[in-house]
Design an enzyme around this catalytic site. Structure first.
Site, mmCIF file in Angstrom:
data_model
loop_
_atom_site.group_PDB
_atom_site.id
_atom_site.type_symbol
_atom_site.label_atom_id
_atom_site.label_comp_id
_atom_site.label_asym_id
_atom_site.label_seq_id
_atom_site.Cartn_x
_atom_site.Cartn_y
_atom_site.Cartn_z
ATOM 1 N N GLU A 163 0.914 -0.988 0.022
ATOM 2 C CA GLU A 163 -0.158 0.031 -0.203
ATOM 3 C C GLU A 163 0.930 1.232 0.039
ATOM 4 O O GLU A 163 1.941 1.168 0.436
ATOM 5 C CB GLU A 163 -0.903 0.054 1.177
ATOM 6 C CG GLU A 163 -0.341 -0.424 2.587
ATOM 7 C CD GLU A 163 0.645 0.490 3.144
ATOM 8 O OE1 GLU A 163 0.631 1.602 3.004
ATOM 9 O OE2 GLU A 163 1.635 -0.171 3.834
ATOM 10 N N GLU A 306 4.162 -0.241 2.152
ATOM 11 C CA GLU A 306 4.549 -0.501 0.880
ATOM 12 C C GLU A 306 4.462 -2.007 0.254
ATOM 13 O O GLU A 306 4.522 -2.268 -0.825
ATOM 14 C CB GLU A 306 5.886 0.018 0.227
ATOM 15 C CG GLU A 306 6.036 1.571 0.317
ATOM 16 C CD GLU A 306 7.581 1.622 -0.179
ATOM 17 O OE1 GLU A 306 8.166 1.079 -0.931
ATOM 18 O OE2 GLU A 306 7.871 3.100 0.018
#
Lengths: 339, 339
Positions: A163, A306
């Site tokens: 993300e 991430e």
């Protein structure tokens, strides 16, 4: 998950050429992978795809992150260009990235490495109004389901969560507080660099959101809409679809854990298909993992997100399955098992 | 190691597109790899070679292992045939195995995957006499040095330690007790499955050995000869040679840690080139790592040896270097760094 395959895996572990239990968490994981796949040995979970979803957060107006909202778009472009930490990690572990813009607020150029599935250009400030409508939350869930099904149709046998979204630890902590029935102060952390003052603001912001919307654990869609994020919703869909296809889903950090709590509220059986990659610095992670019944594989003190915490753990997940699939038994090696 | 390259690495970490410190132990490791290589970014530590040394132990006559001594030879053949856990792990992480018989007691067939460098067919029982002569210990050290230099000449840019030897946790604990000046009871564990009774025997055996030989920390060769093992000596040489060539050496479990203590007694600077892969169940590991100033990367509760604890950590070591080498800076990505 299959109890028969699990029992078969446990029996097989005892026959492999190693002292019983000597591979620790890798044995437990290999057995779980067999249960997920419904056969022993389980297939090696490769190729792996990191589903990375990006979105922005209206709650940033309350001062919950030291980073300006525009950084979400800049980092999405950085990821598309291959320059972020997750790119280096993905290359190292042989995973591919599937990047989806589900709700970035700032304009950014189109890029072939970014799937455009924008449901809304950021959420609303949940201290004032619901972050999303129910329809938006449903649409974002569908974006995640679509990504997982696309990855699996393309051959993926392991999904990893990723993300990007400035401010997204605030809705993550809010979701974890609701689904684990824990006070916000206990599951709210510093995210990407909040100081003491900002941490206090984050906690109060979450408390105000919960008071305003009174989200309920038996209404995961409504809770997601009220206090969640677009990428959180997409990740919940991604997790649900992975589990539905009996594909292991490796969780990253606090955003992934919050999405997994949402997914488990929709369908408790998803827990059987989840693997926690990395413990991380956010306090909500431990609380969410306890709620989900998961143990993290590693703790390198990372707090990046991430998908980095899932990527570092991927070789271990694959190793666990490979050991079960490829090791000789005592009988094959002509060794009498020790006492 | 280079203080200049270390400082350059620390500065570069702050410019990469991530919150400062957000990659935790991976940042610390990447900086250390730069110091080892003397340049920033450090080269990615690949290809990697696992130096696996096998030997037998006279002290097995005292009942320190539940496994018969013949299992060493059987497991060496299993490893040569590709059926052991370390083979599956090595395949998973892309490392190659360099297997050396430095002192297996039981006859076994020659095999192209086993280098024959037998110094002695097992050690003597150190409760009765020195395990080796000084010349044997020196020869075993040379076997390890040769293996490291052969691997590096062949292109290896990362060395991992591996071993096989029934009973070899007993000399490992003995070496750790001496070099860390710790009571044997605190650094002796269950190895490959000792029960309470056997653990008590192991501790007493080590105490008797230390009383008989009075090994000194300022005489690492004499200590190795008195209470060590042939594979422990070879690993000490392997570590010394890796460090001399500025190549990072990833340590497995208690055997590797004991060999690292020996190597550090010969040359304290080797510490700078060591990476601890896995914490493990043996109590001597923590004591040795504290003595060496190292933090393990992972702890999966493994207690197998063979090099498994180094192999599971290898992708993280490579990822640390890859992140430093391949990530974009804030300037390159056009992002203003957060507060």
């Amino acid at each position: 998950a299959s109890a028969v395959a699990l029992a078969e895996a446990e029996q097989r572990q005892a026959q492999l050429t190693k002292p019983p239990g000597s591979l620790g968490a890798l044995e437990v994981l290999a057995n779980r992978l067999s249960a997920m796949a419904g056969r022993c040995p389980a297939p090696i979970p490769e190729p792996a795809v990191i589903g990375l979803f990006a979105g922005d957060h209206g709650v940033c107006a309350q001062g919950v992150s030291p980073w300006p909202q525009e950084v979400t778009a800049s980092m999405v472009m950085n990821i598309a260009g291959g320059g972020a930490a997750i790119n280096a990690l993905a290359r190292q572990v042989g995973a591919s990235l599937l990047v989806t813009d589900v709700g970035v607020a700032t304009d950014h150029p189109a890029h072939p490495a970014i799937r455009n599935r924008v449901v809304a250009r950021g959420t609303h400030d949940f201290t004032v109004e619901p972050a999303m409508t129910r329809d938006e939350a449903r649409a974002a869930l569908a974006v995640g389901i679509e990504a997982a099904e696309e990855a699996i149709a393309g051959g993926a046998r392991c999904l990893l969560t990723g993300e990007m979204g400035i401010g997204n630890t605030t809705p993550a902590s809010a979701l974890i507080a609701v689904f684990t029935r824990t006070r916000p102060a206990l599951v709210t952390g510093r995210g990407a660099g909040a100081d003491d003052q900002m941490l206090s603001v984050k906690t109060q912001v979450i408390e105000r959101g919960l008071k305003l919307h009174q989200p309920q654990t038996d209404d995961p869609l409504g809770t997601l809409a009220a206090i969640g994020g677009l990428e959180h919703a997409a990740l919940a869909g991604f997790i649900l679809a992975g589990a539905a296809h009996r594909v292991p889903v490796v969780l990253d950090g606090v955003i992934a854990c919050s999405a997994a709590c949402v997914a488990a509220a929709f369908a408790p059986a998803v827990r059987d298909y989840l693997v926690s990659g990395h413990a991380g610095a956010e306090p909500g992670i431990r609380t969410a993992l306890a709620h989900l019944g998961l143990q993290p594989l590693v703790d390198l003190g990372m707090r990046l997100g991430e998908g980095s915490g899932a990527a570092v753990a991927l070789p271990m997940v694959q190793a666990a399955a490979r050991i079960m699939a490829e090791m000789a038994t005592f009988a094959e090696a002509g060794i009498e098992a020790g006492s």
